[in-house]
Design a protein around this motif. Structure first.
Motif, PDB file in Angstrom:
ATOM      1  N   GLN A 285      61.503 -15.982  67.502  1.00  0.00           N
ATOM      2  CA  GLN A 285      61.791 -15.385  66.385  1.00  0.00           C
ATOM      3  C   GLN A 285      63.345 -15.218  66.350  1.00  0.00           C
ATOM      4  O   GLN A 285      63.730 -15.297  65.700  1.00  0.00           O
ATOM      5  N   GLU A 286      63.432 -14.369  67.646  1.00  0.00           N
ATOM      6  CA  GLU A 286      64.630 -13.406  68.043  1.00  0.00           C
ATOM      7  C   GLU A 286      66.044 -15.898  68.063  1.00  0.00           C
ATOM      8  O   GLU A 286      67.195 -15.297  67.689  1.00  0.00           O
ATOM      9  N   GLY A 287      65.060 -16.154  69.064  1.00  0.00           N
ATOM     10  CA  GLY A 287      66.829 -17.353  69.105  1.00  0.00           C
ATOM     11  C   GLY A 287      66.915 -18.268  68.018  1.00  0.00           C
ATOM     12  O   GLY A 287      67.348 -18.293  67.982  1.00  0.00           O
ATOM     13  N   GLU A 289      66.660 -16.541  64.531  1.00  0.00           N
ATOM     14  CA  GLU A 289      68.001 -15.773  64.290  1.00  0.00           C
ATOM     15  C   GLU A 289      68.753 -15.708  64.619  1.00  0.00           C
ATOM     16  O   GLU A 289      69.761 -16.265  63.825  1.00  0.00           O
ATOM     17  N   ARG A 290      69.403 -16.102  66.014  1.00  0.00           N
ATOM     18  CA  ARG A 290      70.422 -16.238  66.807  1.00  0.00           C
ATOM     19  C   ARG A 290      71.398 -17.925  66.501  1.00  0.00           C
ATOM     20  O   ARG A 290      72.408 -17.625  66.300  1.00  0.00           O
ATOM     21  N   GLY A 291      69.978 -18.415  66.407  1.00  0.00           N
ATOM     22  CA  GLY A 291      70.815 -19.622  66.233  1.00  0.00           C
ATOM     23  C   GLY A 291      71.321 -19.639  64.394  1.00  0.00           C
ATOM     24  O   GLY A 291      72.134 -20.907  64.552  1.00  0.00           O
ATOM     25  N   GLN A 293      72.573 -17.015  63.086  1.00  0.00           N
ATOM     26  CA  GLN A 293      73.862 -16.456  63.020  1.00  0.00           C
ATOM     27  C   GLN A 293      74.900 -16.895  63.986  1.00  0.00           C
ATOM     28  O   GLN A 293      75.855 -17.293  63.447  1.00  0.00           O
ATOM     29  N   LYS A 294      74.354 -17.819  64.827  1.00  0.00           N
ATOM     30  CA  LYS A 294      75.653 -18.235  65.825  1.00  0.00           C
ATOM     31  C   LYS A 294      76.155 -19.503  64.662  1.00  0.00           C
ATOM     32  O   LYS A 294      77.559 -20.135  64.994  1.00  0.00           O
ATOM     33  N   GLN A 297      78.225 -18.400  61.690  1.00  0.00           N
ATOM     34  CA  GLN A 297      79.226 -17.939  62.885  1.00  0.00           C
ATOM     35  C   GLN A 297      80.206 -19.507  62.879  1.00  0.00           C
ATOM     36  O   GLN A 297      81.441 -19.149  62.950  1.00  0.00           O
TER      37      GLN A 297
END
Length: 344
Positions: A285-287, A289-291, A293-294, A297
């Protein structure tokens, strides 16, 4: 041999006195009351006027709040001539709740003295003695620990509660280590003498410490109580009914320890697996979300770059110089020259 005090039984056939069944039959019977008194005086360091001279074995079983405790507790409870209450218990395994469990049973014994209509002043000193066949306090090396009520700053005992609460822990593995290191003198130390008796046979290791037997055998030639203990121990270890009960008790304790260890192992494994799954799901899940966001960006950055390039192309078309474009866009000369080539 001169020190031989066991005439009718091989050493290997002696019951392990650290098994509560054997301990209770040797030190918890009216017949061997004098041995119980000697052991208590040694543990509690009672001398002179404070010596315990008489004990009454309490028939009532204090505790047993839980079913497994009713089945697993074979302790010795006595009341002295001064009406001090003393509970002696053998502990073979550390269930990680030892201190709280001890306080619970101490409180049960203390509370049992207060009958309807009596005041609190009638409560008498209550002492708990735990003889443990394991290391309980890893932070210190001494084998006999005593706990009372103290004021934290002055370290003085609480006034008018002197000896009301007294808890002893004896760690047999530390004691035997001290013996092996030559740090004990059973000739002068009465407690060491009687703890050596308890530690002489180790059923879990199927071992008898013959060096201990030799020393105690020599001491028993002059110590009549120690000699009586050997005789009673030998008699107990030869009684057919006691042997059956002892072996049954050993099996129960082994099964209980195995059950606790097995439950602990499976609990740890289940916890590890649950943690692994939850960690993987959380990581996924964090991956994600980070993906996201990345990606957002990166998209923003690329969009800004494309927008800048579009402006540069227009400035090139209008004939602006490289310096003018650099000042406005912060692009390098090389980047501007590359865009000029694209426009040609």
């Amino acid at each position: 041999m001169k020190y031989q005090v066991l005439s009718r039984i091989p050493l290997k056939n002696l019951m392990d006195l650290k098994i509560d069944f054997a301990f209770k039959h040797l030190f918890g019977s009216e017949r061997n009351k004098s041995l119980t008194i000697v052991l208590l005086n040694a543990i509690l360091k009672r001398t002179g006027r404070n010596t315990i001279k008489e004990v009454t074995f309490m028939k009532h079983e204090f505790g047993g709040e839980y079913k497994e405790d009713k089945q697993s507790r074979l302790d010795v409870v006595v009341k002295t001539q001064n009406e001090d209450y003393i509970n002696i218990e053998i502990q073979l395994a550390n269930r990680n709740d030892m201190f709280k469990r001890t306080l619970f049973y101490w409180s049960r014994l203390y509370n049992s003295q207060l009958h309807r209509g009596n005041g609190y002043h009638t409560l008498n000193p209550t002492i708990t003695i735990n003889i443990c066949d394991f290391t309980l306090f890893k932070e210190h090396a001494h084998y006999h620990s005593t706990y009372r009520l103290y004021e934290e700053t002055t370290l003085q005992r609480v006034q008018q509660s002197d000896d009301v609460l007294e808890i002893h822990f004896i760690e047999m593995d530390k004691f035997l280590k001290a013996w092996q290191m030559g740090e004990l003198n059973p000739i002068e130390d009465m407690l060491a003498r009687w703890l050596l008796l308890l530690g002489m046979v180790d059923s879990s290791k199927q071992k008898v410490y013959e060096d201990i037997y030799k020393v105690l055998g020599e001491l028993a030639m002059k110590d009549i109580k120690l000699q009586q203990a050997f005789e009673a121990w030998q008699e107990l270890s030869q009684d057919p009914e006691s042997i059956i009960a002892f072996e049954s008790r050993v099996k129960f304790l082994i099964d209980q320890t195995a059950f606790i260890d097995d439950a602990k192992y499976h609990g740890e494994q289940a916890g590890i697996e649950k943690g692994r799954k939850e960690g993987f799901q959380k990581g996924m899940q964090e991956g994600i979300e980070r993906g996201i966001q990345k990606g957002i960006q990166k998209g923003i950055e690329e969009g800004i770059q494309e927008g800048i390039k579009a402006i540069v192309r227009k400035m090139i078309g209008k004939g602006n110089s490289d310096d003018e474009i650099m000042e406005l866009t912060n692009l390098t000369v090389e980047e501007i020259q590359a865009l000029r080539q694209e426009e040609e």
